[in-house]
Design a protein around this motif. Structure first.
Motif, PDB file in Angstrom:
ATOM      1  N   HIS A 225     -11.641  -3.744 -11.543  1.00  0.00           N
ATOM      2  CA  HIS A 225     -11.639  -2.389 -12.092  1.00  0.00           C
ATOM      3  C   HIS A 225     -10.974  -2.385 -13.460  1.00  0.00           C
ATOM      4  O   HIS A 225     -10.029  -3.132 -13.688  1.00  0.00           O
ATOM      5  CB  HIS A 225     -10.866  -1.439 -11.177  1.00  0.00           C
ATOM      6  N   ASP A 226     -11.453  -1.538 -14.325  1.00  0.00           N
ATOM      7  CA  ASP A 226     -10.854  -1.438 -15.654  1.00  0.00           C
ATOM      8  C   ASP A 226      -9.476  -0.799 -15.571  1.00  0.00           C
ATOM      9  O   ASP A 226      -8.530  -1.224 -16.196  1.00  0.00           O
ATOM     10  CB  ASP A 226     -11.742  -0.609 -16.593  1.00  0.00           C
ATOM     11  N   HIS A 227      -9.428   0.249 -14.771  1.00  0.00           N
ATOM     12  CA  HIS A 227      -8.158   0.963 -14.680  1.00  0.00           C
ATOM     13  C   HIS A 227      -7.216   0.241 -13.716  1.00  0.00           C
ATOM     14  O   HIS A 227      -7.617  -0.619 -12.945  1.00  0.00           O
ATOM     15  CB  HIS A 227      -8.378   2.408 -14.216  1.00  0.00           C
ATOM     16  N   GLN A 228      -5.971   0.576 -13.766  1.00  0.00           N
ATOM     17  CA  GLN A 228      -4.974  -0.100 -12.939  1.00  0.00           C
ATOM     18  C   GLN A 228      -4.937   0.467 -11.531  1.00  0.00           C
ATOM     19  O   GLN A 228      -5.346   1.592 -11.281  1.00  0.00           O
ATOM     20  CB  GLN A 228      -3.590   0.039 -13.580  1.00  0.00           C
ATOM     21  N   PHE A 232      -5.441   4.733  -8.784  1.00  0.00           N
ATOM     22  CA  PHE A 232      -6.335   4.884  -7.643  1.00  0.00           C
ATOM     23  C   PHE A 232      -5.587   5.627  -6.538  1.00  0.00           C
ATOM     24  O   PHE A 232      -4.484   5.239  -6.167  1.00  0.00           O
ATOM     25  CB  PHE A 232      -6.733   3.474  -7.184  1.00  0.00           C
ATOM     26  N   ASP A 233      -6.219   6.691  -6.036  1.00  0.00           N
ATOM     27  CA  ASP A 233      -5.567   7.479  -4.992  1.00  0.00           C
ATOM     28  C   ASP A 233      -5.996   6.917  -3.632  1.00  0.00           C
ATOM     29  O   ASP A 233      -7.010   7.316  -3.065  1.00  0.00           O
ATOM     30  CB  ASP A 233      -5.989   8.956  -5.154  1.00  0.00           C
ATOM     31  N   SER A 234      -5.201   5.985  -3.125  1.00  0.00           N
ATOM     32  CA  SER A 234      -5.640   5.270  -1.919  1.00  0.00           C
ATOM     33  C   SER A 234      -5.658   6.168  -0.687  1.00  0.00           C
ATOM     34  O   SER A 234      -6.483   5.984   0.208  1.00  0.00           O
ATOM     35  CB  SER A 234      -4.782   4.027  -1.674  1.00  0.00           C
ATOM     36  N   LYS A 235      -4.769   7.150  -0.666  1.00  0.00           N
ATOM     37  CA  LYS A 235      -4.738   8.052   0.489  1.00  0.00           C
ATOM     38  C   LYS A 235      -6.034   8.863   0.575  1.00  0.00           C
ATOM     39  O   LYS A 235      -6.670   8.988   1.615  1.00  0.00           O
ATOM     40  CB  LYS A 235      -3.558   9.018   0.323  1.00  0.00           C
ATOM     41  N   HIS A 265      -5.507  -3.139   4.291  1.00  0.00           N
ATOM     42  CA  HIS A 265      -5.251  -2.238   5.411  1.00  0.00           C
ATOM     43  C   HIS A 265      -4.778  -0.883   4.893  1.00  0.00           C
ATOM     44  O   HIS A 265      -3.971  -0.811   3.979  1.00  0.00           O
ATOM     45  CB  HIS A 265      -4.181  -2.829   6.340  1.00  0.00           C
ATOM     46  N   GLY A 266      -5.320   0.161   5.513  1.00  0.00           N
ATOM     47  CA  GLY A 266      -4.891   1.505   5.124  1.00  0.00           C
ATOM     48  C   GLY A 266      -5.516   1.983   3.832  1.00  0.00           C
ATOM     49  O   GLY A 266      -5.227   3.074   3.351  1.00  0.00           O
ATOM     50  N   ILE A 267      -6.375   1.165   3.233  1.00  0.00           N
ATOM     51  CA  ILE A 267      -7.101   1.610   2.030  1.00  0.00           C
ATOM     52  C   ILE A 267      -8.584   1.756   2.371  1.00  0.00           C
ATOM     53  O   ILE A 267      -9.168   2.821   2.218  1.00  0.00           O
ATOM     54  CB  ILE A 267      -6.870   0.649   0.847  1.00  0.00           C
ATOM     55  N   GLU A 268      -9.178   0.647   2.884  1.00  0.00           N
ATOM     56  CA  GLU A 268     -10.585   0.776   3.305  1.00  0.00           C
ATOM     57  C   GLU A 268     -10.748   0.604   4.816  1.00  0.00           C
ATOM     58  O   GLU A 268     -11.828   0.821   5.362  1.00  0.00           O
ATOM     59  CB  GLU A 268     -11.471  -0.251   2.566  1.00  0.00           C
TER      60      GLU A 268
END
Ligand code: ASP
Length: 303
Positions: A225-228, A232-235, A265-268
């Protein structure tokens, strides 16, 4: 004659099916140390992994070992890569040592297709940028064949998540339609494939799960990903696109679950799923050894 193994679309379906059949035979004897395949000609394989790997690298090494080959491993941290040598130069130098083939993992910048015509030994794709990861797709298909008793035609598989950055999805898109599967995609808009012809696109997790027989969760590929990561809002992502036991049970209790690893874990993916009988993750990992053994034999014309 040995030849490179870079993608699935340029290999005849009959050859891929042969690889899968041999993989299945190998997988039946995988845990029997007495039975190793007949060693026709000892070979030396070089491993050049310019990107991180656990499952693919170690299972290729194990497969190679089972075939009686010797492995030489490029250790990035202590190699001339740290002095600025390019991956391309590194590959030419490895080939010059008189080895028999190179198992390579690299990013999209390296043109393996062109290099395979210039380098004297076969290149075996062990993960090439976003372009493809053919042995992963084959081991996934082998796993499904085992689980579904070879009834793949007509099955519906949905790829969930970071599809656009996933080489695993790219290779599956080259293979699954040929085997008669229907393919769905559940992803945020910006992570959907640019040309989604032949793909059924979903925006809603429950609808996608209801539709499919197999939910194939993809890792969020932060490194592409370009952005850091912190943007990213993982929730929020997990609540919309993450696969949970509850979502699966509610929408489609009979769907199978796959993931190529490594898992966020907990992201996807909800960790609890790993212990569920519908989850095929460790069977996928085990099949990695058989498929890679079969692919190496294929590359060197040994069956
Ligand atoms: N291990 C797979 C790959 O190398 C999947 C992943 O990293 O997300 O592409």
């Amino acid at each position: 004659m040995a030849h490179s193994f870079l993608d699935l679309k340029s290999i005849p379906l009959t050859d891929l099916q042969k690889i899968l059949t041999i993989s299945q035979t190998i997988s039946q004897n995988l845990l029997n140390p007495e039975i190793q395949r007949n060693l026709k000609s000892p070979r030396v394989l070089a491993f050049a992994f310019f990107e991180a790997s656990t499952r693919t690298k170690l299972s290729f090494q194990l497969a190679s070992h089972r075939l009686g080959y010797q492995n030489i491993i490029l250790e990035n941290a202590s190699s001339s890569i740290t002095k600025g040598e390019s991956p391309k130069d590194t590959l030419f130098n490895l080939a010059a040592m008189g080895i028999d083939g190179i198992v390579v993992r690299c990013n999209d910048d390296l043109d393996l297709q062109t290099l395979s015509a210039q380098i004297s030994v076969p290149l075996i794709n062990a993960g090439w940028g976003k372009r493809g990861h053919p042995t992963q797709a084959l081991l996934d298909v082998l796993t499904l064949q085992q689980k579904l008793k070879h009834k793949l035609a007509g099955q519906k598989i949905v790829f969930i998540g970071d599809v656009v950055h996933s080489r695993v999805a790219s290779s599956h898109f080259e293979l699954l339609h040929q085997l008669g599967l229907q393919i769905g995609v559940l992803a945020p808009e910006s992570w959907r494939p640019a040309k989604p012809s032949n793909l059924k696109i979903f925006a809603d997790r429950d609808q996608a799960l209801e539709w499919c027989n197999v939910a194939y969760v993809l890792r969020v590929q932060f490194e592409r990903h370009d952005h850091q990561k912190n943007n990213f809002d993982s929730k929020n992502y997990f609540s919309q696109f993450g696969l949970t036991l509850e979502a699966l049970n509610q929408a489609n209790p009979s769907a199978l679950v796959m993931h190529p690893g490594p898992i966020n874990h907990g992201i996807e993916f909800e960790e609890k799923l790993l212990g569920d009988p519908r989850c095929l993750v460790y069977q996928q990992v085990r099949n990695g050894v058989s498929v890679r053994e079969a692919v190496l034999s294929y590359v060197f014309g040994e069956f």
